[in-house]
Design a protein around this motif. Structure first.
Motif, PDB file in Angstrom:
ATOM      1  N   ALA A 122       0.804  -1.149   0.018  1.00 14.66           N
ATOM      2  CA  ALA A 122      -0.135  -0.091   0.171  1.00 14.66           C
ATOM      3  C   ALA A 122       0.994   1.218  -0.058  1.00 14.66           C
ATOM      4  CB  ALA A 122      -0.850  -0.198   1.197  1.00 14.66           C
ATOM      5  N   ARG A 123       1.999   1.225   0.717  1.00 13.10           N
ATOM      6  CA  ARG A 123       2.957   2.365   0.886  1.00 13.10           C
ATOM      7  C   ARG A 123       3.751   2.683  -0.505  1.00 13.10           C
ATOM      8  NH1 ARG A 123       5.354   6.048   0.315  1.00 13.10           N
ATOM      9  NH2 ARG A 123       6.393   7.546   1.674  1.00 13.10           N
ATOM     10  N   TYR A 124       4.297   1.620  -0.968  1.00 11.13           N
ATOM     11  CA  TYR A 124       5.075   1.683  -2.099  1.00 11.13           C
ATOM     12  C   TYR A 124       4.913   1.296  -3.563  1.00 11.13           C
ATOM     13  CZ  TYR A 124       8.665   2.368   1.585  1.00 11.13           C
ATOM     14  OH  TYR A 124       9.230   3.103   2.637  1.00 11.13           O
ATOM     15  N   SER A 125       3.280   1.152  -3.598  1.00 12.67           N
ATOM     16  CA  SER A 125       2.859   0.746  -4.924  1.00 12.67           C
ATOM     17  C   SER A 125       3.096   2.119  -5.959  1.00 12.67           C
ATOM     18  CB  SER A 125       1.587   0.427  -5.069  1.00 12.67           C
ATOM     19  OG  SER A 125       0.557   1.230  -4.339  1.00 12.67           O
ATOM     20  N   LYS A 126       3.081   1.803  -7.120  1.00 14.08           N
ATOM     21  CA  LYS A 126       3.377   3.115  -8.132  1.00 14.08           C
ATOM     22  C   LYS A 126       2.162   4.029  -8.083  1.00 14.08           C
ATOM     23  CE  LYS A 126       4.586   4.022 -12.933  1.00 14.08           C
ATOM     24  NZ  LYS A 126       4.839   3.537 -14.206  1.00 14.08           N
ATOM     25  N   PRO A 127       2.578   5.228  -7.468  1.00 15.99           N
ATOM     26  CA  PRO A 127       1.435   6.140  -7.359  1.00 15.99           C
ATOM     27  C   PRO A 127       1.131   6.866  -8.600  1.00 15.99           C
ATOM     28  CG  PRO A 127       3.765   7.279  -6.876  1.00 15.99           C
ATOM     29  CD  PRO A 127       3.891   5.575  -7.294  1.00 15.99           C
ATOM     30  N   VAL A 128      -0.268   7.490  -8.462  1.00 19.52           N
ATOM     31  CA  VAL A 128      -0.533   8.314  -9.816  1.00 19.52           C
ATOM     32  C   VAL A 128       0.370   9.382  -9.810  1.00 19.52           C
ATOM     33  CG1 VAL A 128      -2.493   9.697 -10.489  1.00 19.52           C
ATOM     34  CG2 VAL A 128      -2.945   7.557  -8.942  1.00 19.52           C
ATOM     35  N   PRO A 129       0.506  10.043 -11.181  1.00 12.60           N
ATOM     36  CA  PRO A 129       1.352  11.181 -11.265  1.00 12.60           C
ATOM     37  C   PRO A 129       1.094  12.228 -10.313  1.00 12.60           C
ATOM     38  CG  PRO A 129       0.713  10.450 -13.465  1.00 12.60           C
ATOM     39  CD  PRO A 129       0.027   9.546 -12.310  1.00 12.60           C
ATOM     40  N   LYS A 130       2.043  12.976  -9.670  1.00  7.47           N
ATOM     41  CA  LYS A 130       2.088  13.672  -8.477  1.00  7.47           C
ATOM     42  C   LYS A 130       0.941  14.759  -8.653  1.00  7.47           C
ATOM     43  CE  LYS A 130       6.488  12.595  -6.278  1.00  7.47           C
ATOM     44  NZ  LYS A 130       7.795  13.167  -5.797  1.00  7.47           N
ATOM     45  N   LEU A 160      -5.545   1.338   3.649  1.00  9.13           N
ATOM     46  CA  LEU A 160      -4.109   1.278   2.978  1.00  9.13           C
ATOM     47  C   LEU A 160      -4.133   0.465   1.916  1.00  9.13           C
ATOM     48  CD1 LEU A 160      -1.571   1.610   6.047  1.00  9.13           C
ATOM     49  CD2 LEU A 160      -2.256   3.299   4.282  1.00  9.13           C
ATOM     50  N   ASP A 161      -4.815  -0.663   1.948  1.00  6.59           N
ATOM     51  CA  ASP A 161      -4.981  -1.761   0.832  1.00  6.59           C
ATOM     52  C   ASP A 161      -5.734  -1.164  -0.518  1.00  6.59           C
ATOM     53  OD1 ASP A 161      -3.778  -4.229  -0.276  1.00  6.59           O
ATOM     54  OD2 ASP A 161      -6.023  -4.855   0.081  1.00  6.59           O
ATOM     55  N   LEU A 162      -6.910  -0.678   0.228  1.00  7.73           N
ATOM     56  CA  LEU A 162      -7.831  -0.064  -0.777  1.00  7.73           C
ATOM     57  C   LEU A 162      -7.246   1.159  -1.476  1.00  7.73           C
ATOM     58  CD1 LEU A 162     -11.184  -0.461   1.438  1.00  7.73           C
ATOM     59  CD2 LEU A 162     -10.641  -1.553  -0.929  1.00  7.73           C
ATOM     60  N   ILE A 163      -6.191   1.959  -0.985  1.00 10.64           N
ATOM     61  CA  ILE A 163      -5.940   2.857  -1.683  1.00 10.64           C
ATOM     62  C   ILE A 163      -5.059   2.347  -2.616  1.00 10.64           C
ATOM     63  CG2 ILE A 163      -4.269   4.821  -1.050  1.00 10.64           C
ATOM     64  CD1 ILE A 163      -5.480   5.306   1.603  1.00 10.64           C
ATOM     65  N   SER A 164      -4.193   1.712  -2.079  1.00  9.79           N
ATOM     66  CA  SER A 164      -3.161   0.897  -3.138  1.00  9.79           C
ATOM     67  C   SER A 164      -3.808   0.479  -4.415  1.00  9.79           C
ATOM     68  CB  SER A 164      -2.470  -0.240  -2.242  1.00  9.79           C
ATOM     69  OG  SER A 164      -1.514  -0.970  -3.241  1.00  9.79           O
ATOM     70  N   THR A 165      -5.083  -0.226  -3.998  1.00 15.77           N
ATOM     71  CA  THR A 165      -5.715  -0.878  -4.954  1.00 15.77           C
ATOM     72  C   THR A 165      -6.387   0.235  -6.202  1.00 15.77           C
ATOM     73  OG1 THR A 165      -6.473  -2.757  -3.884  1.00 15.77           O
ATOM     74  CG2 THR A 165      -7.811  -2.223  -5.863  1.00 15.77           C
ATOM     75  N   ASN A 166      -6.848   1.246  -5.397  1.00 14.57           N
ATOM     76  CA  ASN A 166      -7.283   2.441  -6.387  1.00 14.57           C
ATOM     77  C   ASN A 166      -6.541   3.071  -7.080  1.00 14.57           C
ATOM     78  OD1 ASN A 166      -9.534   4.441  -6.759  1.00 14.57           O
ATOM     79  ND2 ASN A 166      -7.986   5.631  -5.927  1.00 14.57           N
ATOM     80  N   ARG A 167      -5.216   3.274  -6.605  1.00 11.71           N
ATOM     81  CA  ARG A 167      -4.008   3.772  -7.255  1.00 11.71           C
ATOM     82  C   ARG A 167      -3.463   3.001  -8.586  1.00 11.71           C
ATOM     83  NH1 ARG A 167       0.720   6.143  -3.035  1.00 11.71           N
ATOM     84  NH2 ARG A 167      -0.776   7.926  -2.517  1.00 11.71           N
ATOM     85  N   LYS A 168      -3.777   1.709  -8.396  1.00 10.21           N
ATOM     86  CA  LYS A 168      -3.293   0.689  -9.495  1.00 10.21           C
ATOM     87  C   LYS A 168      -4.389   1.008 -10.579  1.00 10.21           C
ATOM     88  CE  LYS A 168      -0.702  -2.674  -6.706  1.00 10.21           C
ATOM     89  NZ  LYS A 168      -0.749  -3.808  -5.956  1.00 10.21           N
ATOM     90  N   LEU A 169      -5.528   0.907 -10.129  1.00 11.03           N
ATOM     91  CA  LEU A 169      -6.737   0.994 -11.214  1.00 11.03           C
ATOM     92  C   LEU A 169      -6.732   2.130 -11.988  1.00 11.03           C
ATOM     93  CD1 LEU A 169      -9.682  -0.291  -9.061  1.00 11.03           C
ATOM     94  CD2 LEU A 169      -8.675  -1.386 -11.072  1.00 11.03           C
ATOM     95  N   GLN A 170      -6.270   3.398 -11.279  1.00  7.94           N
ATOM     96  CA  GLN A 170      -6.158   4.776 -11.821  1.00  7.94           C
ATOM     97  C   GLN A 170      -4.871   4.621 -12.546  1.00  7.94           C
ATOM     98  OE1 GLN A 170      -8.457   7.595 -11.257  1.00  7.94           O
ATOM     99  NE2 GLN A 170      -7.353   7.965 -13.082  1.00  7.94           N
TER     100      GLN A 170
END
Length: 212
Positions: free
Chosen positions: A81-89, A113-123
């Motif tokens: 959740a913390r280090y998954s590839k983020p959306v462009p800043k 945190l896991d939901l945030i990570s999943t959402n980032r990956k989907l975005q």
């Protein structure tokens, strides 16, 4: 290492046997090696392989249904959740993590945190497809049925079942929790563990049709 990861790690080893503490320590080193190498892959397979080479839990140990596997999975998931590839800043991107870190209950914080990570990956995937011109967005207001289809594309039936089983009577009893007012989960002292309408939101997911 961020404060939230250290806090969760300390919570996991608290009360654990020496052998379990040793395995969690190795697993943490495996996750940290990915951080040091600037890798965003924190899958159970990759972390399990690195951990096994260090003498720690292998992928099968992390993923099996033993009573210890949730400890191993929780540690890997918080790194994911913390280090998954983020959306462009953008300025607002850090806000979800900041709010998640304010959640006192460790289990609830891990879920968020896991939901945030999943959402980032989907975005990220959506942005990639849009950049390739593979998706044309329709901004017209969705009908209720279209809303269900959109949500179904993001959650599998297994994921929906995992969420609904979390709020089952037996699961809440095992955790020492119970249903409170306004869709909250509360602990034995009646202190809210989740925000209002948490139960209502998960219950709505159970009405999403399963994929054929």
């Amino acid at each position: 290492m961020t404060d939230v990861i250290e806090e969760i790690y300390q919570g996991l080893i608290e009360g654990s046997s020496d052998s379990v503490k040793a395995k969690l320590k190795i697993l943490k080193k495996a996750c940290e090696s990915q951080v040091t190498g600037k890798s965003t892959d924190f899958s159970f397979g990759v972390i399990g392989k690195i951990s096994k080479e260090m003498g720690g839990p292998a992928e099968s140990t992390i993923k099996n249904k033993s009573k210890l596997s949730p400890l191993y999975q929780s540690l890997v998931m918080v790194y994911r959740a913390r280090y998954s590839k983020p959306v462009p800043k953008k300025a607002r991107n850090s806000e979800p993590l900041r709010l998640a870190n304010c959640i006192e209950d460790t289990v609830t914080r891990l879920m968020v945190l896991d939901l945030i990570s999943t959402n980032r990956k989907l975005q990220n995937e959506l942005n990639l497809q849009k950049s390739k011109g593979l998706i044309e967005l329709d901004h017209r207001k969705n009908t209720p049925q279209e809303d269900f289809v959109a949500l179904e594309n993001k959650l599998t039936s297994g994921e929906v079942n995992a969420l609904t089983s979390f709020i089952s009577e037996n699961k809440l009893k095992d955790l020492g929790w119970k249903l409170g007012e306004h869709g909250r989960i509360v602990d034995v002292k009646g202190k809210p563990v989740t925000k209002p309408f948490f139960i209502d939101a998960i219950n709505k997911l159970s009405f999403i049709p399963e994929e054929d």
